[in-house]
Design an enzyme around this catalytic site. Sequence first.
Site, PDB file in Angstrom:
ATOM      1  N   ALA A  76       0.822  -1.214   0.000  1.00 21.64           N
ATOM      2  CA  ALA A  76       0.000   0.000   0.000  1.00 21.64           C
ATOM      3  C   ALA A  76       0.854   1.262   0.000  1.00 21.64           C
ATOM      4  O   ALA A  76       0.464   2.280  -0.572  1.00 21.64           O
ATOM      5  CB  ALA A  76      -0.957  -0.002   1.187  1.00 21.64           C
ATOM      6  N   THR A  77       2.024   1.207   0.625  1.00 23.54           N
ATOM      7  CA  THR A  77       2.904   2.389   0.618  1.00 23.54           C
ATOM      8  C   THR A  77       3.267   2.754  -0.822  1.00 23.54           C
ATOM      9  O   THR A  77       3.149   3.916  -1.226  1.00 23.54           O
ATOM     10  CB  THR A  77       4.187   2.119   1.433  1.00 23.54           C
ATOM     11  OG1 THR A  77       3.811   1.770   2.765  1.00 23.54           O
ATOM     12  CG2 THR A  77       5.099   3.329   1.452  1.00 23.54           C
ATOM     13  N   ASN A 156      -6.342   3.312  10.386  1.00 21.27           N
ATOM     14  CA  ASN A 156      -5.608   2.161  10.923  1.00 21.27           C
ATOM     15  C   ASN A 156      -5.471   2.191  12.439  1.00 21.27           C
ATOM     16  O   ASN A 156      -5.218   1.161  13.052  1.00 21.27           O
ATOM     17  CB  ASN A 156      -4.226   2.064  10.272  1.00 21.27           C
ATOM     18  CG  ASN A 156      -3.466   3.356  10.324  1.00 21.27           C
ATOM     19  OD1 ASN A 156      -3.890   4.358   9.747  1.00 21.27           O
ATOM     20  ND2 ASN A 156      -2.364   3.370  11.035  1.00 21.27           N
ATOM     21  N   GLN A 184      -6.863  -0.919   5.131  1.00 22.64           N
ATOM     22  CA  GLN A 184      -7.549  -1.490   6.296  1.00 22.64           C
ATOM     23  C   GLN A 184      -8.999  -1.861   5.991  1.00 22.64           C
ATOM     24  O   GLN A 184      -9.698  -2.368   6.868  1.00 22.64           O
ATOM     25  CB  GLN A 184      -7.549  -0.473   7.458  1.00 22.64           C
ATOM     26  CG  GLN A 184      -6.175  -0.109   7.968  1.00 22.64           C
ATOM     27  CD  GLN A 184      -5.548  -1.202   8.823  1.00 22.64           C
ATOM     28  OE1 GLN A 184      -6.215  -2.156   9.233  1.00 22.64           O
ATOM     29  NE2 GLN A 184      -4.266  -1.069   9.089  1.00 22.64           N
ATOM     30  N   SER A 204      -3.200  -3.649   0.374  1.00 22.99           N
ATOM     31  CA  SER A 204      -1.969  -4.306   0.803  1.00 22.99           C
ATOM     32  C   SER A 204      -2.209  -5.778   1.095  1.00 22.99           C
ATOM     33  O   SER A 204      -3.215  -6.139   1.707  1.00 22.99           O
ATOM     34  CB  SER A 204      -1.473  -3.611   2.073  1.00 22.99           C
ATOM     35  OG  SER A 204      -0.387  -4.330   2.624  1.00 22.99           O
ATOM     36  N   HIS A 206      -0.491  -7.898   3.128  1.00 19.75           N
ATOM     37  CA  HIS A 206      -0.300  -8.436   4.480  1.00 19.75           C
ATOM     38  C   HIS A 206      -1.349  -7.976   5.483  1.00 19.75           C
ATOM     39  O   HIS A 206      -1.308  -8.362   6.647  1.00 19.75           O
ATOM     40  CB  HIS A 206       1.123  -8.147   4.989  1.00 19.75           C
ATOM     41  CG  HIS A 206       1.399  -6.726   5.364  1.00 19.75           C
ATOM     42  ND1 HIS A 206       1.327  -6.286   6.658  1.00 19.75           N
ATOM     43  CD2 HIS A 206       1.770  -5.650   4.629  1.00 19.75           C
ATOM     44  CE1 HIS A 206       1.652  -5.003   6.707  1.00 19.75           C
ATOM     45  NE2 HIS A 206       1.918  -4.593   5.483  1.00 19.75           N
ATOM     46  N   THR A 245       9.963  -7.042 -12.378  1.00 18.94           N
ATOM     47  CA  THR A 245       9.457  -8.413 -12.452  1.00 18.94           C
ATOM     48  C   THR A 245       8.383  -8.636 -11.399  1.00 18.94           C
ATOM     49  O   THR A 245       8.569  -8.288 -10.237  1.00 18.94           O
ATOM     50  CB  THR A 245      10.617  -9.404 -12.233  1.00 18.94           C
ATOM     51  OG1 THR A 245      11.603  -9.149 -13.238  1.00 18.94           O
ATOM     52  CG2 THR A 245      10.140 -10.842 -12.326  1.00 18.94           C
ATOM     53  N   CYS A 331       2.545   3.147  16.023  1.00 14.45           N
ATOM     54  CA  CYS A 331       2.371   1.777  15.568  1.00 14.45           C
ATOM     55  C   CYS A 331       2.647   1.676  14.085  1.00 14.45           C
ATOM     56  O   CYS A 331       2.927   0.616  13.558  1.00 14.45           O
ATOM     57  CB  CYS A 331       0.983   1.265  15.885  1.00 14.45           C
ATOM     58  SG  CYS A 331      -0.291   2.391  15.442  1.00 14.45           S
TER      59      CYS A 331
HETATM   60  C1  PLP Z   1      -0.521  -0.984   6.516  1.00 12.50           C
HETATM   61  C2  PLP Z   1      -0.983   0.272   5.888  1.00 12.50           C
HETATM   62  C3  PLP Z   1      -0.244   0.896   4.881  1.00 12.50           C
HETATM   63  C4  PLP Z   1       1.103   0.370   4.427  1.00 12.50           C
HETATM   64  O1  PLP Z   1       0.947  -0.785   3.688  1.00 12.50           O
HETATM   65  P1  PLP Z   1       2.241  -1.642   3.245  1.00 12.50           P
HETATM   66  O2  PLP Z   1       1.679  -2.680   2.352  1.00 12.50           O
HETATM   67  O3  PLP Z   1       2.808  -2.173   4.510  1.00 12.50           O
HETATM   68  O4  PLP Z   1       3.148  -0.704   2.545  1.00 12.50           O
HETATM   69  C5  PLP Z   1      -0.744   2.038   4.315  1.00 12.50           C
HETATM   70  N1  PLP Z   1      -1.909   2.564   4.715  1.00 12.50           N
HETATM   71  C6  PLP Z   1      -2.654   1.994   5.677  1.00 12.50           C
HETATM   72  C7  PLP Z   1      -3.957   2.600   6.059  1.00 12.50           C
HETATM   73  C8  PLP Z   1      -2.209   0.844   6.296  1.00 12.50           C
HETATM   74  O5  PLP Z   1      -2.939   0.291   7.267  1.00 12.50           O
END
Ligand code: PLP
Length: 388
Positions: A76-77, A156, A184, A204, A206, A245, A331
């Site tokens: 997500a970053t 988050n 989220q 994201s 994870h 890739t 966090c």
């Molecule tokens: C976890 C999170 C991110 C970052 O996501 P990554 O995949 O770890 O880069 C960005 N925005 C929100 C709201 C998140 O909860």
Amino acid sequence: MVNEDRPIYLDYQSTTPVDSRVFREMLPTFSEKFGNAASKGHVYGWESAKLVEAGRFRIADLLGCTSKEILFTSGATESNNLALKGVAEKYRDKGNHFISVVTEHKAILDPLSRLSERGSEVTLLGVNSEGTVDLEELESALRPTTLLVSIMAVNNEIGTLAPLEEIGALCRKHDVLFHTDAAQAVGKIPIHVDKMKIDLLSLSGHKVYATKGVGALYVRRRSPTVRLASQMDGGGHERGMRSGTLNVPGIVALGKASELCQWEMGKESLRIQFLSDNLFQRIQSDLSGVQLNGHSANRLPGNLNLRFKGIDAEDLLTQLPDIAMSTGSACTTASLEPSHVLKALGLSEEAIRSSIRISLGRFTTDEEIDRAGVRIVEAVRELRAQPR
Ligand SMILES: *Cc1c(COP(=O)(O)O)cnc(C)c1O
């Protein structure tokens, strides 16, 4: 999944474990199906390309878009960076103004400050004490030069849900792009990019029981057609918008995880909500001076951001090595500053220092919540009994 020797995991908003069904689906991509999805000349490449397209399709299905509108990224970053910087660069001739909110994740705020260093104008809106942005304030912040509004779907830290449909309608009415960081939200609450008039959306892996290091960006192709200047060049992967890739194992994981979320979201969110309601009720009935930060009802199932009067959250976490939770500070960042989100709600430094975030998820059990409730109450009582 539950290991008695390990702390109870109540930090699902930081990251989630990989679902075993996701893990199983990934396994062949580490052995026989290891091909480069961009290899056009042999079956290894074709197999991987097919897996990637299947993953893309599953994610698109979850969001209600077409698979051509999904770009794969590292998380997500990266998706947020690509959306914001990509729009700023591509639409430079049309405007330079961005609107977002003070309670966004650093993965929005930091790219925006980079853009402002480079000459963009950025307006950050405040929120009310429940963490919600005011739509009239949003509308009056719009300028003829506004390119994009970025507002997160679910916060988050405090779990507050944004009124996505209203924000989308407002942006569309004013011909401004709408991006949402939905890391989220996706897979937890229903998201429909057409109904909500979302033009760009970050997610994201994870956070949805897939792996770390994979994510996606939804980019609207039709009415309007959103275009982006790529921020990663080299090979023209992902229709030229994101070279490199492809992370086939991660993409397979994200695809399977999306499918599972789509199937199970309704039931799962009810179960998680029930558990967190129980936990909150138990803590509140056994302890005085406990407050919920954020909105009382309009929040992500499973998020409890609680403040305990007179307690230092760091001490509470130290007192509870058997439960994995987050404090109100840092966090999401590597620093130890007090949470900018709780600050934006108008909480005092002391209130922020006494806040913890508890987040439940797919593998949280009734027994874990029973035990966590008992232990949190015990720990708070012990700390309050200590001379200060
Ligand atoms: C976890 C999170 C991110 C970052 O996501 P990554 O995949 O770890 O880069 C960005 N925005 C929100 C709201 C998140 O909860």
